[in-house]
Design a protein around this motif. Structure first.
Motif, PDB file in Angstrom:
ATOM      1  N   PHE A  27       0.971  -0.904   0.029  1.00  0.00           N
ATOM      2  CA  PHE A  27      -0.161   0.046  -0.087  1.00  0.00           C
ATOM      3  C   PHE A  27       0.700   1.153   0.275  1.00  0.00           C
ATOM      4  N   ILE A  28       0.240   2.117  -1.166  1.00  0.00           N
ATOM      5  CA  ILE A  28       0.796   3.879  -1.381  1.00  0.00           C
ATOM      6  C   ILE A  28       0.005   4.643  -0.087  1.00  0.00           C
ATOM      7  N   ALA A  29      -0.732   4.597  -1.309  1.00  0.00           N
ATOM      8  CA  ALA A  29      -1.394   6.108  -0.723  1.00  0.00           C
ATOM      9  C   ALA A  29      -2.739   5.772  -1.063  1.00  0.00           C
ATOM     10  N   LYS A  30      -4.272   6.290  -0.377  1.00  0.00           N
ATOM     11  CA  LYS A  30      -5.892   6.262  -0.458  1.00  0.00           C
ATOM     12  C   LYS A  30      -5.617   7.585  -1.577  1.00  0.00           C
ATOM     13  N   LEU A  31      -6.989   7.367  -2.312  1.00  0.00           N
ATOM     14  CA  LEU A  31      -7.488   8.728  -2.961  1.00  0.00           C
ATOM     15  C   LEU A  31      -8.776   9.160  -1.426  1.00  0.00           C
ATOM     16  N   SER A  32      -8.474   9.882  -0.957  1.00  0.00           N
ATOM     17  CA  SER A  32      -8.952  10.730   0.139  1.00  0.00           C
ATOM     18  C   SER A  32      -9.837  11.734  -0.266  1.00  0.00           C
ATOM     19  N   PRO A  33     -11.600  12.628  -0.105  1.00  0.00           N
ATOM     20  CA  PRO A  33     -12.025  11.551  -0.424  1.00  0.00           C
ATOM     21  C   PRO A  33     -11.991  10.128  -1.620  1.00  0.00           C
ATOM     22  N   TYR A  85       2.271  -1.955 -10.406  1.00  0.00           N
ATOM     23  CA  TYR A  85       1.162  -0.966  -9.523  1.00  0.00           C
ATOM     24  C   TYR A  85      -0.583  -1.122 -10.005  1.00  0.00           C
ATOM     25  N   GLN A  86      -0.755  -1.249  -8.668  1.00  0.00           N
ATOM     26  CA  GLN A  86      -2.064  -1.662  -9.415  1.00  0.00           C
ATOM     27  C   GLN A  86      -3.344  -0.076  -8.375  1.00  0.00           C
ATOM     28  N   VAL A  87      -4.005   0.246  -8.819  1.00  0.00           N
ATOM     29  CA  VAL A  87      -4.791   1.129  -8.239  1.00  0.00           C
ATOM     30  C   VAL A  87      -6.059   0.267  -8.275  1.00  0.00           C
ATOM     31  N   ARG A  88      -6.498  -0.271  -6.867  1.00  0.00           N
ATOM     32  CA  ARG A  88      -7.330  -0.882  -6.400  1.00  0.00           C
ATOM     33  C   ARG A  88      -8.910   0.301  -5.535  1.00  0.00           C
ATOM     34  N   GLY A  89     -10.286  -0.316  -6.168  1.00  0.00           N
ATOM     35  CA  GLY A  89     -11.261   0.014  -5.321  1.00  0.00           C
ATOM     36  C   GLY A  89     -11.477   1.293  -6.175  1.00  0.00           C
ATOM     37  N   LEU A  90     -11.308   1.936  -6.932  1.00  0.00           N
ATOM     38  CA  LEU A  90     -11.735   2.527  -7.530  1.00  0.00           C
ATOM     39  C   LEU A  90     -12.741   2.874  -8.859  1.00  0.00           C
ATOM     40  N   ASP A  91     -13.036   1.001  -8.988  1.00  0.00           N
ATOM     41  CA  ASP A  91     -13.985   1.114  -9.452  1.00  0.00           C
ATOM     42  C   ASP A  91     -14.055  -0.642  -9.866  1.00  0.00           C
ATOM     43  N   MET A  95      -6.881  -1.363 -12.192  1.00  0.00           N
ATOM     44  CA  MET A  95      -5.600  -0.182 -13.486  1.00  0.00           C
ATOM     45  C   MET A  95      -4.562  -1.270 -12.508  1.00  0.00           C
ATOM     46  N   THR A  96      -3.033  -1.394 -13.801  1.00  0.00           N
ATOM     47  CA  THR A  96      -2.439  -2.166 -13.211  1.00  0.00           C
ATOM     48  C   THR A  96      -1.550  -1.127 -14.007  1.00  0.00           C
ATOM     49  N   LEU A  97      -0.707  -0.340 -13.562  1.00  0.00           N
ATOM     50  CA  LEU A  97       0.435   0.657 -13.987  1.00  0.00           C
ATOM     51  C   LEU A  97       1.693  -0.367 -14.548  1.00  0.00           C
ATOM     52  N   VAL A  98       2.398  -0.690 -14.969  1.00  0.00           N
ATOM     53  CA  VAL A  98       3.817  -0.440 -15.470  1.00  0.00           C
ATOM     54  C   VAL A  98       4.700   0.109 -15.875  1.00  0.00           C
ATOM     55  N   ALA A 118      -8.587   9.720 -12.856  1.00  0.00           N
ATOM     56  CA  ALA A 118      -8.321   9.765 -11.187  1.00  0.00           C
ATOM     57  C   ALA A 118      -7.371   8.224 -10.743  1.00  0.00           C
ATOM     58  N   ALA A 119      -7.470   7.136 -11.159  1.00  0.00           N
ATOM     59  CA  ALA A 119      -6.733   6.064 -11.013  1.00  0.00           C
ATOM     60  C   ALA A 119      -5.150   6.672 -11.211  1.00  0.00           C
ATOM     61  N   LEU A 120      -5.042   7.484 -12.707  1.00  0.00           N
ATOM     62  CA  LEU A 120      -3.871   7.725 -13.265  1.00  0.00           C
ATOM     63  C   LEU A 120      -3.355   8.983 -12.157  1.00  0.00           C
ATOM     64  N   ALA A 121      -4.337  10.241 -12.109  1.00  0.00           N
ATOM     65  CA  ALA A 121      -3.854  10.867 -11.084  1.00  0.00           C
ATOM     66  C   ALA A 121      -3.785  10.082  -9.562  1.00  0.00           C
ATOM     67  N   LEU A 122      -4.208   9.090  -9.184  1.00  0.00           N
ATOM     68  CA  LEU A 122      -3.201   9.156  -7.865  1.00  0.00           C
ATOM     69  C   LEU A 122      -1.859   8.302  -7.960  1.00  0.00           C
ATOM     70  N   TYR A 123      -1.607   7.771  -9.506  1.00  0.00           N
ATOM     71  CA  TYR A 123      -0.074   6.872  -9.473  1.00  0.00           C
ATOM     72  C   TYR A 123       0.496   7.524  -9.787  1.00  0.00           C
ATOM     73  N   ARG A 124      -0.341   9.462 -10.330  1.00  0.00           N
ATOM     74  CA  ARG A 124       0.991   9.933 -10.717  1.00  0.00           C
ATOM     75  C   ARG A 124       1.536  10.837  -9.642  1.00  0.00           C
ATOM     76  N   ASP A 125       0.815  11.609  -8.798  1.00  0.00           N
ATOM     77  CA  ASP A 125       0.896  12.163  -7.347  1.00  0.00           C
ATOM     78  C   ASP A 125       1.813  11.076  -6.870  1.00  0.00           C
ATOM     79  N   ASN A 126       1.962  10.084  -6.546  1.00  0.00           N
ATOM     80  CA  ASN A 126       2.996   9.442  -5.887  1.00  0.00           C
ATOM     81  C   ASN A 126       4.229   8.874  -6.367  1.00  0.00           C
ATOM     82  N   ARG A 127       4.570   8.433  -8.160  1.00  0.00           N
ATOM     83  CA  ARG A 127       4.895   8.386  -8.745  1.00  0.00           C
ATOM     84  C   ARG A 127       6.176   9.041 -10.221  1.00  0.00           C
TER      85      ARG A 127
END
Ligand SMILES: [Zn+2]
Length: 607
Positions: A27-33, A85-91, A95-98, A118-127
């Motif tokens: 786990f790295i980060a979550k979208l909040s809210p 990476y994976q974004v889970r729980g946003l649909d 969504m997997t990112l390589v 939103a999932a891509l933005a969450l990834y980019r905020d952290n990576r």
């Protein structure tokens, strides 16, 4: 604790925490809210609405389904392995990112453009702000491509299995309206999210309701062993057509020792026939492709991930997981056939079949999305169809007419309600539902029967281990009480219509012809599709609208010269402006006059 007959006495499967550790790992980060909206502010996804699931399981839910809800409602960006990476729980899906040499490859961009963004933005905020340098669609279901315009406008390689485009839109062309309506039941789209309402769908929590898009693939994966490199990342493919989807593929990232299993091996027993309706999937082929995946890839992977649920780490664990999933589908297939060949019918097999204790004891084979009961009936249907061979079932009255006769034989609606009450008292909710369903179909104004049936459906829903069964029961209860409430569903952008083949466009007209209205109509139209470079002839006779490409040189009533886009525009009611024609436009008007519209909110639990 509810009855969970899949362990030794004294063995409490709820004490096992492995799945929870795996679901949290990396786990790295979550979208909040965790709320995603359209540009206009309409909410299309709200994962926070599932916060109640972290409480103790109440009496209104099956503990195993509640447990899965706790796992699936986890949300955020997770590291799967180095560079993956994976974004889970946003649909509903993941969504997997390589990460590649210069940017990032997106695997399966969710259902909605808004959620994928939103999932891509969450990834980019952290990576970091990496550009999207490629997209992979694992298969032809909308939860694996619909959000693509949320991550790219195209211009990058987009990889998909052979047959992807045809199958991505096929379901929408033919049984689309019926499937959409039944999906409201399957995913509980009209239910409130609460301990008494929707608590997931077994595969994920729910379907998002944003904008569905589609960018056609640019790279076709057409054979097992095919190798591609995208942004410097090597990918080796295994085609798995006719498994969970008609066009699907697994693939290995050999340099990362990471295996993508698409939706062929998830953390539940998948469905061979979704309750929303579809063509029956092939359990035998599914098992064979999993055997092949083990042989080809398992020894070369330290982690396996899919487009739903959480990954499996460790080569031995991956092999064990895949072997059990394989055995699950093979066993269901072979035992159904064995019992079928002894004369058992679908409902009888569903009661008679016994699962091997070691499979039943694994959480990832439990029937949370598919189920043993509905999967064996699907296998029966695939081989033998709707008829069980008993002539009593050849010419039954349809439901309303049968119901009227049953209720009359049983002494009227009030008597049926009284009888049902006895069955409820004896805890035979299944038969109480049958009785009360007759009472409602015989007289939908029988409020006592409706209320009692709603209560029975509610109790059946609360007891269901399968998320889609629960949603069907609870939606049925709600519609008995409140009538049909139109559900908010995802909206398709013009990409989907553009993606139709010419064949599919003409088929979509054919299935809208109102047969009896067209019995005496006879007309022929040639459609000269200038950009496709093909002339199609359509004829309407005896209520049947058929088409053929490259027709013989014979006179027709009307010839239209137009582009495929203009044809799609015509269907959408945009008129014939700019379309060259020979013959009378009245011919086209006669065709339009016999077209019928689907009924989007047809009744299900009432006649
Ligand atoms: Zn899916």
């Amino acid at each position: 604790m509810a009855n969970l007959p899949f362990r030794e006495p004294g063995d409490d499967p709820f004490q096992e925490r492995d799945d929870f550790e795996d679901a949290d790992r990396g786990f790295i980060a979550k979208l909040s809210p965790a709320v995603v909206r359209t540009a206009e502010g309409r909410v299309v996804w709200d994962n926070d609405s599932y916060a109640f699931l972290q409480e103790e399981c109440p009496r209104t839910a099956h503990p195993a389904l509640w447990r899965l809800g706790q796992l699936c409602a986890r949300q955020g960006l997770y590291e799967v392995t180095d560079g993956v990476y994976q974004v889970r729980g946003l649909d509903l899906s993941n969504m997997t990112l390589v990460e590649g040499d210069t940017g990032v490859i997106v695997i399966d961009p969710l259902i909605s453009v808004e959620c994928a963004g939103a999932a891509l933005a969450l990834y980019r905020d952290n990576r970091g702000d990496r550009p999207v340098t490629g997209v992979v669609y694992t298969h032809s279901h909308v939860d694996h491509f619909g959000g693509v315009r949320g991550v790219t406008d195209g211009g990058v390689p987009i990889l998909a299995p052979a047959g992807f485009m045809e199958h991505a839109v096929t379901e929408h062309v033919y049984a689309g309206p019926a499937i959409t309506r039944r999906a409201v039941y399957m995913y509980g789209q009209a239910l409130e999210r609460s301990p008494r309402g929707q608590i997931g769908a077994g595969l994920g929590m729910a379907t998002s309701t944003g904008t569905v898009s589609l960018i056609p693939p640019t790279v076709c994966v057409s054979r097992t062993g095919q190798e591609e490199a995208v942004d410097g990342v090597r990918i080796v493919f295994q085609l798995t057509p006719g498994t969970e989807a008609p066009a699907e593929m697994n693939f290995l990232f050999p340099d990362r020792r990471a295996l993508c299993l698409a939706e062929n091996a998830t953390r539940n027993q998948h469905t061979l026939l979704p309750l929303r309706g579809s063509a029956v999937r092939d359990a035998r082929g599914w098992a064979r492709y999993l055997t092949e995946a083990i042989t080809l890839f398992a020894g070369r992977a330290d982690v396996a991930f899919a487009s739903h649920h959480w990954p499996t780490w460790g080569t031995d664990e991956v092999v064990r997981f895949l072997s059990q999933q394989r055995d699950l589908y093979a066993y269901l297939h072979d035992q159904t056939l064995r019992l079928m060949n002894k004369g058992l019918t679908g409902p009888e097999i569903a009661e008679a079949i016994r699962m091997p204790p070691r499979l039943e004891g694994a959480w990832h084979t439990r029937g949370h999305h598919g189920s043993v009961g509905h999967n064996v009936r699907a296998i029966y249907q695939r081989y033998l169809g709707w008829f069980d061979g008993n002539p009593a079932h050849l010419w039954e009255h349809p439901p309303r007419e049968s119901a009227a006769r049953y209720v009359s034989c049983l002494g009227g609606g009030a008597a049926v309600v009284a009888l049902a009450t006895d069955y409820i008292a004896a805890d035979d909710l299944r038969f109480a539902a049958q009785l009360l369903n007759h009472a409602v179909f015989a007289d939908e104004g029988n409020k006592e029967a409706r209320d009692l049936l709603a209560e029975v459906y509610t109790r059946l829903g609360y007891g269901a281990e399968n998320g889609t069964w629960r949603n069907f029961y609870l939606t049925g209860a709600r519609e008995l009480a409140d009538g049909i409430v139109p559900a908010v569903t995802a909206t398709a952008c013009p990409d989907l219509a553009t993606a139709l083949s010419v064949d599919q466009i003409f088929d979509s007209i054919a299935i809208r012809v109102h047969g009896p209205k067209a019995w005496n109509e006879s007309l022929s139209i040639d459609w000269d599709l200038t950009d496709v470079g093909t002339r199609y002839r359509t004829t309407l006779s005896n209520g049947a609208f058929v088409h053929q490409p490259d027709p013989p040189d014979e006179p027709v009533d009307l010839t239209l010269r137009l582009t495929k886009a203009q044809l799609i525009g015509l269907l959408a009611g945009k008129g014939v402006e700019g379309v060259e024609r020979e013959g009378s436009i009245g011919v086209l008007q006669r065709l339009v006059a016999v077209l019928d519209d689907p009924r989007p909110d047809f009744p299900i639990v009432t006649p």
